[in-house]
Design an enzyme around this catalytic site. Structure first.
Site, PDB file in Angstrom:
ATOM      1  CD  GLU A  59      23.648 -20.408  37.128  1.00 51.26           C
ATOM      2  OE1 GLU A  59      24.264 -19.333  37.012  1.00 51.26           O
ATOM      3  OE2 GLU A  59      24.033 -21.483  36.631  1.00 51.26           O
ATOM      4  CG  ASN A 117      23.484 -24.632  35.614  1.00 48.75           C
ATOM      5  OD1 ASN A 117      23.964 -23.961  34.713  1.00 48.75           O
ATOM      6  ND2 ASN A 117      23.363 -24.187  36.856  1.00 48.75           N
ATOM      7  CD  GLU A 149      22.303 -20.581  33.566  1.00 47.01           C
ATOM      8  OE1 GLU A 149      23.442 -21.031  33.794  1.00 47.01           O
ATOM      9  OE2 GLU A 149      21.877 -19.522  34.058  1.00 47.01           O
ATOM     10  CG  ASP A 179      26.098 -21.801  31.752  1.00 47.17           C
ATOM     11  OD1 ASP A 179      26.716 -20.734  31.912  1.00 47.17           O
ATOM     12  OD2 ASP A 179      25.733 -22.526  32.702  1.00 47.17           O
ATOM     13  CD  GLU A 236      29.576 -17.889  33.425  1.00 41.90           C
ATOM     14  OE1 GLU A 236      28.502 -18.455  33.637  1.00 41.90           O
ATOM     15  OE2 GLU A 236      30.639 -18.507  33.187  1.00 41.90           O
TER      16      GLU A 236
HETATM   17  P1  C2E Z   1      27.920 -22.367  35.878  1.00 41.15           P
HETATM   18  O1  C2E Z   1      26.528 -22.749  35.510  1.00 41.15           O
HETATM   19  O2  C2E Z   1      28.707 -21.615  34.856  1.00 41.15           O
HETATM   20  O3  C2E Z   1      27.780 -21.555  37.221  1.00 41.15           O
HETATM   21  C1  C2E Z   1      28.569 -20.460  37.566  1.00 41.15           C
HETATM   22  C2  C2E Z   1      29.609 -20.827  38.585  1.00 41.15           C
HETATM   23  O4  C2E Z   1      30.453 -19.693  38.789  1.00 41.15           O
HETATM   24  C3  C2E Z   1      29.065 -21.186  39.958  1.00 41.15           C
HETATM   25  O5  C2E Z   1      29.958 -22.120  40.547  1.00 41.15           O
HETATM   26  C4  C2E Z   1      29.161 -19.876  40.707  1.00 41.15           C
HETATM   27  O6  C2E Z   1      29.243 -20.038  42.100  1.00 41.15           O
HETATM   28  C5  C2E Z   1      30.457 -19.330  40.155  1.00 41.15           C
HETATM   29  N1  C2E Z   1      30.513 -17.867  40.217  1.00 41.15           N
HETATM   30  C6  C2E Z   1      29.495 -16.992  40.100  1.00 41.15           C
HETATM   31  N2  C2E Z   1      29.927 -15.740  40.161  1.00 41.15           N
HETATM   32  C7  C2E Z   1      31.257 -15.803  40.298  1.00 41.15           C
HETATM   33  C8  C2E Z   1      32.287 -14.806  40.411  1.00 41.15           C
HETATM   34  O7  C2E Z   1      32.057 -13.580  40.400  1.00 41.15           O
HETATM   35  N3  C2E Z   1      33.566 -15.247  40.534  1.00 41.15           N
HETATM   36  C9  C2E Z   1      33.872 -16.573  40.557  1.00 41.15           C
HETATM   37  N4  C2E Z   1      35.162 -16.916  40.696  1.00 41.15           N
HETATM   38  N5  C2E Z   1      32.934 -17.532  40.448  1.00 41.15           N
HETATM   39  C10 C2E Z   1      31.636 -17.157  40.318  1.00 41.15           C
HETATM   40  P2  C2E Z   1      29.408 -23.459  41.169  1.00 41.15           P
HETATM   41  O8  C2E Z   1      28.163 -23.193  41.911  1.00 41.15           O
HETATM   42  O9  C2E Z   1      30.559 -24.083  41.885  1.00 41.15           O
HETATM   43  O10 C2E Z   1      29.010 -24.296  39.907  1.00 41.15           O
HETATM   44  C11 C2E Z   1      29.963 -24.733  38.981  1.00 41.15           C
HETATM   45  C12 C2E Z   1      29.290 -25.406  37.811  1.00 41.15           C
HETATM   46  O11 C2E Z   1      28.629 -26.601  38.254  1.00 41.15           O
HETATM   47  C13 C2E Z   1      28.187 -24.588  37.183  1.00 41.15           C
HETATM   48  O12 C2E Z   1      28.767 -23.675  36.293  1.00 41.15           O
HETATM   49  C14 C2E Z   1      27.350 -25.633  36.519  1.00 41.15           C
HETATM   50  O13 C2E Z   1      27.898 -25.978  35.258  1.00 41.15           O
HETATM   51  C15 C2E Z   1      27.506 -26.814  37.449  1.00 41.15           C
HETATM   52  N6  C2E Z   1      26.295 -26.934  38.263  1.00 41.15           N
HETATM   53  C16 C2E Z   1      25.954 -26.299  39.402  1.00 41.15           C
HETATM   54  N7  C2E Z   1      24.733 -26.685  39.830  1.00 41.15           N
HETATM   55  C17 C2E Z   1      24.283 -27.581  38.915  1.00 41.15           C
HETATM   56  C18 C2E Z   1      23.074 -28.359  38.764  1.00 41.15           C
HETATM   57  O14 C2E Z   1      22.152 -28.263  39.543  1.00 41.15           O
HETATM   58  N8  C2E Z   1      23.007 -29.194  37.691  1.00 41.15           N
HETATM   59  C19 C2E Z   1      24.005 -29.309  36.780  1.00 41.15           C
HETATM   60  N9  C2E Z   1      23.859 -30.138  35.774  1.00 41.15           N
HETATM   61  N10 C2E Z   1      25.131 -28.582  36.872  1.00 41.15           N
HETATM   62  C20 C2E Z   1      25.273 -27.744  37.919  1.00 41.15           C
HETATM   63 MG    MG Z   2      28.142 -20.353  33.424  1.00 44.07          MG
HETATM   64 MG    MG Z   3      24.935 -21.984  34.701  1.00 38.59          MG
HETATM   65 MG    MG Z   4      31.329 -20.484  33.505  1.00 38.09          MG
END
Ligand code: C2E
Ligand code: MG
Ligand code: MG
Ligand code: MG
Length: 282
Positions: A59, A117, A149, A179, A236
């Site tokens: 991802e 995403n 996603e 997602d 996830e």
């Molecule tokens: P998401 O798509 O549900 O991404 C998963 C989030 O959970 C990511 O946080 C990831 O770093 C975190 N994560 C993964 N594995 C674990 C784990 O084992 N434990 C915990 N505590 N966390 C974990 P991140 O990178 O801070 O992203 C948060 C949200 O921001 C994403 O949720 C997504 O909805 C959004 N996002 C990130 N990048 C993009 C993007 O390029 N475009 C858009 N539209 N949204 C984005």
């Molecule tokens: Mg997710």
């Molecule tokens: Mg995602």
């Molecule tokens: Mg989530």
């Protein structure tokens, strides 16, 4: 499983995972300038296939490498962009960067998919699907190597154009993932109208399923439903080996989470891929 992971040596690269700097409130102008100067880049989090124990995809997650303040999390800039007209610019930029890297990895013999995403606000505009398709095909990537996603809630807002965009993406051969499944309020009837290829079970259920029967039931139900509907199931937020073992028992297809690999920059991800993707020619 710890043996398998040791073999893959993925967890040791977890220590390379960058930490977020202190968060600050940014203006749209600051963020758009960062976007234009390519300070916003994808980090990659591996997806592990539980039947082959190999990395089968990643991802792409947006990160801002701020020159003086350090690494910024998506929540410090994505919500700001979502209020204005620049969220598509972020999506296109991130997708462009991600498929360019994917192209290199495929050339090196790593068969793997990339997931990006999408924001709910992007789904109103009916030209959106075309623009995504153009970016992917221009990079020389087959559409079935890319997954988009969409959160359950995102898919359900302003339903008609969202459904149309998602249907077009599916027709062009992209994968579509629900997602954070279980956190939104979509009805089964609504979900059935979109041909999703993947169901991504929200971290909140995965991280509590060992203690809470309710969570375990939701995880189990989600995996079974995905299977019945011909969708891939992905969990996830897998942080512990016991969670991974239970998911394997329940028949989950792919897992993603800190236990396997944290989101890391492109160089660290290449190291993980070289170790964890057996299809490599090298
Ligand atoms: P998401 O798509 O549900 O991404 C998963 C989030 O959970 C990511 O946080 C990831 O770093 C975190 N994560 C993964 N594995 C674990 C784990 O084992 N434990 C915990 N505590 N966390 C974990 P991140 O990178 O801070 O992203 C948060 C949200 O921001 C994403 O949720 C997504 O909805 C959004 N996002 C990130 N990048 C993009 C993007 O390029 N475009 C858009 N539209 N949204 C984005
Ligand atoms: Mg997710
Ligand atoms: Mg995602
Ligand atoms: Mg989530």
């Amino acid at each position: 499983i710890s043996k398998i992971l040791k073999e893959l040596s993925l967890t040791e690269t977890n220590s390379d995972a960058p930490r977020y700097a202190q968060q600050k409130a940014f203006t749209e102008t600051e963020i758009v300038a960062a976007l234009e100067s390519h300070q916003i880049q994808p980090h990659f989090q591996a997806k592990l296939d539980l039947s082959s124990n190999t990395i089968v995809g990643a991802e792409a997650l947006a990160r801002w490498l701020h020159p003086t303040l350090g690494l910024q999390a998506p929540f410090s800039f994505i919500p700001v962009l979502e209020q204005g007209q620049y969220i598509d610019a972020l999506t296109f930029s991130l997708l462009r960067q991600a498929v360019a890297k994917q192209q290199e990895w495929l050339e090196q013999g790593h068969k793997m998919s990339i997931a990006v995403n999408l924001s709910p606000n992007s789904l109103h505009d009916l030209s959106f699907a075309d623009r995504l398709t153009e970016i992917v095909t221009d990079a020389g990537i087959a559409t079935d190597n890319v997954v988009f996603e969409v959160t359950e809630t995102a898919a359900m807002q302003d339903l008609a154009p969202a459904l149309e965009n998602l249907a077009r993406l599916r027709l062009r051969g992209f994968g579509l993932s629900i997602d954070d499944f279980g956190t939104g309020f979509a009805s089964m009837e609504q979900l059935g109208r979109i041909a999703f290829t993947e169901l991504k079970i929200d971290r909140s259920f995965v991280s509590t399923m060992l203690e809470k029967n309710e969570s375990r039931a939701i995880v189990e139900f989600s995996i079974n439903m995905a299977q019945k509907l011909g969708m891939r199931s992905v969990a996830e937020g897998v942080e512990h080996g016991e969670e991974l073992e239970l998911l394997r028992e329940l028949g989950c297809d792919h897992v993603q989470g800190y236990f396997v690999a944290k989101p890391v920059d492109v160089n660290a991800f290449m190291t993980q891929l070289a170790r964890g993707n057996r299809c490599t020619a090298a």
